[in-house]
Design a protein around this motif. Structure first.
Motif, short mmCIF file in Angstrom:
data_model
loop_
_atom_site.label_atom_id
_atom_site.label_comp_id
_atom_site.label_asym_id
_atom_site.label_seq_id
_atom_site.Cartn_x
_atom_site.Cartn_y
_atom_site.Cartn_z
N LYS A 9 -9.54 18.09 25.69
CA LYS A 9 -8.71 19.31 25.72
C LYS A 9 -7.23 18.94 25.74
O LYS A 9 -6.41 19.57 25.06
CB LYS A 9 -9.06 20.14 26.95
CG LYS A 9 -10.44 20.77 26.92
CD LYS A 9 -10.71 21.56 28.20
CE LYS A 9 -12.12 22.16 28.19
NZ LYS A 9 -12.40 22.90 29.44
N THR A 10 -6.89 17.93 26.52
CA THR A 10 -5.50 17.51 26.61
C THR A 10 -5.02 16.95 25.27
O THR A 10 -3.90 17.25 24.81
CB THR A 10 -5.35 16.45 27.71
OG1 THR A 10 -5.78 17.01 28.96
CG2 THR A 10 -3.91 16.00 27.84
N ILE A 11 -5.86 16.14 24.64
CA ILE A 11 -5.49 15.57 23.34
C ILE A 11 -5.26 16.67 22.32
O ILE A 11 -4.31 16.63 21.53
CB ILE A 11 -6.58 14.59 22.87
CG1 ILE A 11 -6.59 13.35 23.77
CG2 ILE A 11 -6.37 14.19 21.41
CD1 ILE A 11 -7.76 12.42 23.51
N GLN A 12 -6.11 17.67 22.33
CA GLN A 12 -5.97 18.77 21.36
C GLN A 12 -4.64 19.49 21.54
O GLN A 12 -3.98 19.84 20.55
CB GLN A 12 -7.13 19.75 21.53
CG GLN A 12 -8.48 19.20 21.07
CD GLN A 12 -9.62 20.15 21.39
OE1 GLN A 12 -9.39 21.22 21.95
NE2 GLN A 12 -10.83 19.75 21.06
N VAL A 13 -4.23 19.70 22.79
CA VAL A 13 -2.96 20.39 23.04
C VAL A 13 -1.79 19.59 22.48
O VAL A 13 -0.91 20.13 21.78
CB VAL A 13 -2.79 20.63 24.55
CG1 VAL A 13 -1.38 21.14 24.85
CG2 VAL A 13 -3.82 21.63 25.05
#
Length: 781
Positions: free
Chosen positions: A543-547
């Motif tokens: 999720k963090t990478i996607q942001v």
């Protein structure tokens, strides 16, 4: 009698006319004066006194002044003055001063109103005609006080009052206590009634008990009058004779049995006041029980105190608000100061304190809070931290920084984990009030030690969570690298929730990172977490990478948005706080933050320079084949010379051209700086793991029993036979690929390695006087 009453009224009016027209003031020799609104005061038909409002000249404190100018009542007034000077009891009006002449008597007492006036105000304030449950609690407490003072008169002083009604009972304005006044008919209980009130005051005729052979004793007469008072409280002034009191009317059922015994026509069969105190209406009253316990707090043992205060916080919601404020709160202060009640008082004290005005709270409660924070008792400090949200809004920044913060910080090193955890959580409420040094230096030192050294995983996790929530308040000059270092270190924590919290905090704080830091430092950290042993951590990592990838993609397609994306990185404006922060905070800027804003004179520049020019891409096509061949040949030569496995090289046209231009200008891009080691001493060439391993956040370089297999710890020297690395570099010098472990951190060498700023106190001293991002000051060998 009627003529006497009219004469009194005429004399009063004449006196006030003389007084307000500049005539001689009978009180001029006293330290009190009569207020102008006293002109509206009328005679009390059931008392010889005219009640006036006054104040003390020196302090302005309000008082009540009793005036009597009726010649027929002067001797009674002088007798009452004598009694008021000599009788002292908590439930007798406090005598302050007096003046008497041949034709007038003035008595000054504490500020109070008649019981009739007070009860009418209770009903009018609530727009009701009958008393509600809160009113009944208060009336029971008042009757308890009345019985107590009459027992004192009868048993200890051997006196009777003789004229008990709603105009001779007063309610103290400060504490709402019921008190006896109008002592003009007080006499010995062993004497026959000398002066009947009805002889001087016709309105008192309806209170006279029925005539019996032998007459009533003075004590039995007072008991009858208490019964008529109860009837009058609940049914008004409608009684005309003794027979009127046989009807209960609105008298509450729990009080009816005791009331019936009070008005028994036979004086010898009337119940005592002690039995009235034992009636269910008073005995089973929670307010009476509570106030009596607090009045006798010094006689209670510690176990009783603990049990009482544990349940008190829930009970106060049932009590009238003015009783809580005027009566209960002062008793709690007394219990803390003199009753050895300690921290047990705090929950109720803070709960009731919410109802005070801000000025009263700061005057009465804040000094107690500052004193308690200096206490060495752990339970006291723990309760203070738990209740912080209920009183922090009344603490000024000066009180927080000068009187409280240093004592609170002792909780970070406390041996009890619960206190350390509560101290961390308390910072969420105190952060907006901390000055620059306490927030950016002292607090960060404590957070650093907790995250790297505390043996409780929950505390390390809460430290990360707290840091993420207060990030907006940190100074912009150190905020970005501090957060990356702290959250990056957290992703290596052996405690799974701490790793997950670190990734979430990175996501939550994305607006404080430059695009370059996102690409070169944060994404590598988050990518490493995608192979975490725990599913929750891996999911949060993705999720963090996607942001962050979405943010980079947006800027890649629209480079002009780079400045907009980084507008909060160097901004000290914290107006856009996340919704999960506390709503009451002011988020005020520190003075140093304001100065930093004034020093910014150049337009903000993006951390990366991106272009969409098509001509550069077209010109690069001609050199693609040559560049690829050169890269492959160089890699094979190195493999042949060193006996290492071949290195697979993948290139893209855009990256080739970009790297060539950066080599010519000797500037590293966001990603190529990790692979093109042009200058080993350049601070910008360090990998994000170099920052963490060089201890940007904590004080300890090693993490014992770390369950992570840190790929950055692997070097060629430790495993020469198995080192096989695949790189994605483009063209580079032969020496830059001689070590296939491009991502591996070299083991310590004799050369000077730059020590990360956060590791030393010198950094904090430097930041305190600098308005820009400090540079590394020391080296670690």
């Amino acid at each position: 009698m009627k003529n006497n009453h009219n004469t009194s009224s005429y004399g009063c009016i004449k006196m006030w006319g003389s007084f307000f027209s500049g005539g001689k003031d009978p009180l001029k020799d006293l330290g009190y004066e009569i207020l102008p609104d006293s002109q509206q005061t009328t005679n009390n038909p059931r008392s010889i006194w005219t009640i006036l409002n006054g104040k003390k000249k020196t302090t302005g404190d309000l008082v009540t002044i009793f005036s009597c100018q009726n010649d027929a009542h002067i001797q009674l007034a002088k007798a009452a003055l004598k009694r008021m000077k000599t009788l002292r009891h908590p439930n007798i009006l406090i005598y302050l001063d007096s003046v008497e002449t041949d034709k007038s008597v003035y008595v000054v007492t504490e500020k109070a109103v008649t019981l009739e006036t007070y009860l009418n105000e209770l009903k009018s304030n609530n727009n009701v005609t009958d008393f509600n449950s809160e009113h009944l609690l208060e009336i029971a407490w008042g009757l308890q006080q009345l019985c107590r003072v009459l027992i004192f008169l009868h048993d200890d002083c051997k006196l009777s009052h003789g004229n008990i009604n709603t105009d001779t009972i007063f309610v103290d304005a400060k504490s709402c206590d019921w008190k006896l006044g109008c002592l003009e008919f007080v006499q010995s209980i062993n004497e026959a009634q000398i002066n009947l009130p009805s002889r001087f005051l016709p309105a008192c005729q309806r209170y006279e008990p029925p005539s019996k052979k032998g007459g009533d004793s003075q004590k039995a007469r007072d008991i009858w009058l208490v019964g008529t008072l109860i009837w009058e409280i609940f049914n008004g002034n409608g009684a005309t004779s003794a027979t009127s009191y046989r009807q209960l009317g609105s008298i509450p059922r729990p009080l009816s049995a005791a009331y019936g015994e009070l008005i028994n026509p036979n004086p010898s069969l009337r119940s005592s006041l002690d039995k009235l105190l034992q009636s269910p209406f008073i005995q089973n009253n929670s307010l009476v029980e509570c106030l009596l316990f607090l009045e006798q707090i010094q006689l209670k043992d510690p176990g009783e105190k603990q049990t009482f205060f544990t349940s008190l916080s829930d009970k106060v919601d049932q009590f009238p608000s003015h009783i809580n404020e005027r009566k209960l709160l002062p008793l709690l202060f007394n219990a803390y100061e003199f009753g050895s009640s300690g921290s047990a008082v705090l929950p109720t004290l803070f709960k009731l304190g919410k109802r005070l005005s801000d000025n009263d709270y700061k005057k009465r409660i804040v000094p107690i809070i500052t004193k308690l924070f200096a206490s060495t008792d752990r339970m006291t400090r723990f309760r203070l931290l738990q209740q912080l949200d209920s009183y922090v809004e009344h603490l000024t920044p000066a009180v927080v920084n000068d009187d409280i913060f240093t004592n609170i910080c002792t909780g970070f090193t406390d041996q009890e984990p619960a206190i350390r955890e509560a101290t961390v959580k308390a910072m969420l409420y105190l952060t907006p009030k901390l000055n620059y040094k306490n927030l950016n230096i002292e607090l960060m030192k404590h957070f650093s030690r907790l995250q790297t050294s505390d043996d409780q995983g929950v505390i390390r996790t809460n430290t990360i969570v707290c840091l993420g929530k207060i990030a907006a308040h940190l100074n912009p000059s150190i905020r970005g690298r501090l957060l990356i270092s702290a959250f990056g270190r957290g992703t290596q924590d052996p405690f799974g929730p701490s790793r997950q919290a670190s990734l979430y905090a990175l996501n939550h704080s994305e607006r404080f990172f430059t695009l370059k830091d996102i690409a070169t430092k944060i994404l590598p950290i988050a990518c490493h977490a995608t192979i975490d042993p725990e599913l929750d951590v891996r999911q949060q990592a993705f999720k963090t990478i996607q942001v962050f990838v979405k943010k980079l993609e947006t800027v890649s397609e629209k480079p002009e948005l780079a400045i907009e994306m980084e507008k909060d990185v160097s901004s000290s404006n914290v107006g856009g706080i996340a919704a999960n922060e506390t709503s009451w905070t002011s988020w005020a800027l520190t003075s140093l933050s304001s100065n930093i804003g004034k020093l910014t004179t150049k337009p903000q520049q993006p951390s990366v320079n991106l272009t969409l020019a098509k001509s550069d891409s077209q010109n690069a096509l001609a050199n693609t084949s040559t560049t690829t061949t050169t890269t492959t040949t160089t890699a094979k030569a190195e493999t042949s010379n060193n006996g290492q496995p071949p290195i697979t090289t993948k290139t893209t046209t855009k990256l080739q051209i970009k790297v060539e231009k950066e080599e010519q200008d000797r500037q590293s891009s966001a990603l190529a700086s990790y692979f093109n080691k042009i200058n080993d001493n350049d601070e910008e060439d360090k990998t994000p793991w170099d920052d963490i391993k060089s201890n940007d956040w904590g004080d300890s370089l090693e993490t014992e029993d770390d369950k992570w297999d840190d790929f950055s710890a692997t070097t060629l020297s430790s495993q020469p036979a198995k080192a096989t690395t695949t790189t994605t570099t483009t063209t580079t010098k032969s020496s830059s690929v001689s070590n296939p472990s491009s991502w591996a951190q070299d083991k310590p060498s004799s050369t000077s390695q730059k020590k990360n700023d956060w590791d030393s106190d010198a950094f904090f001293d430097d930041v305190l006087t600098s308005a820009t991002k400090p540079k590394p000051k020391t080296s670690r060998h």
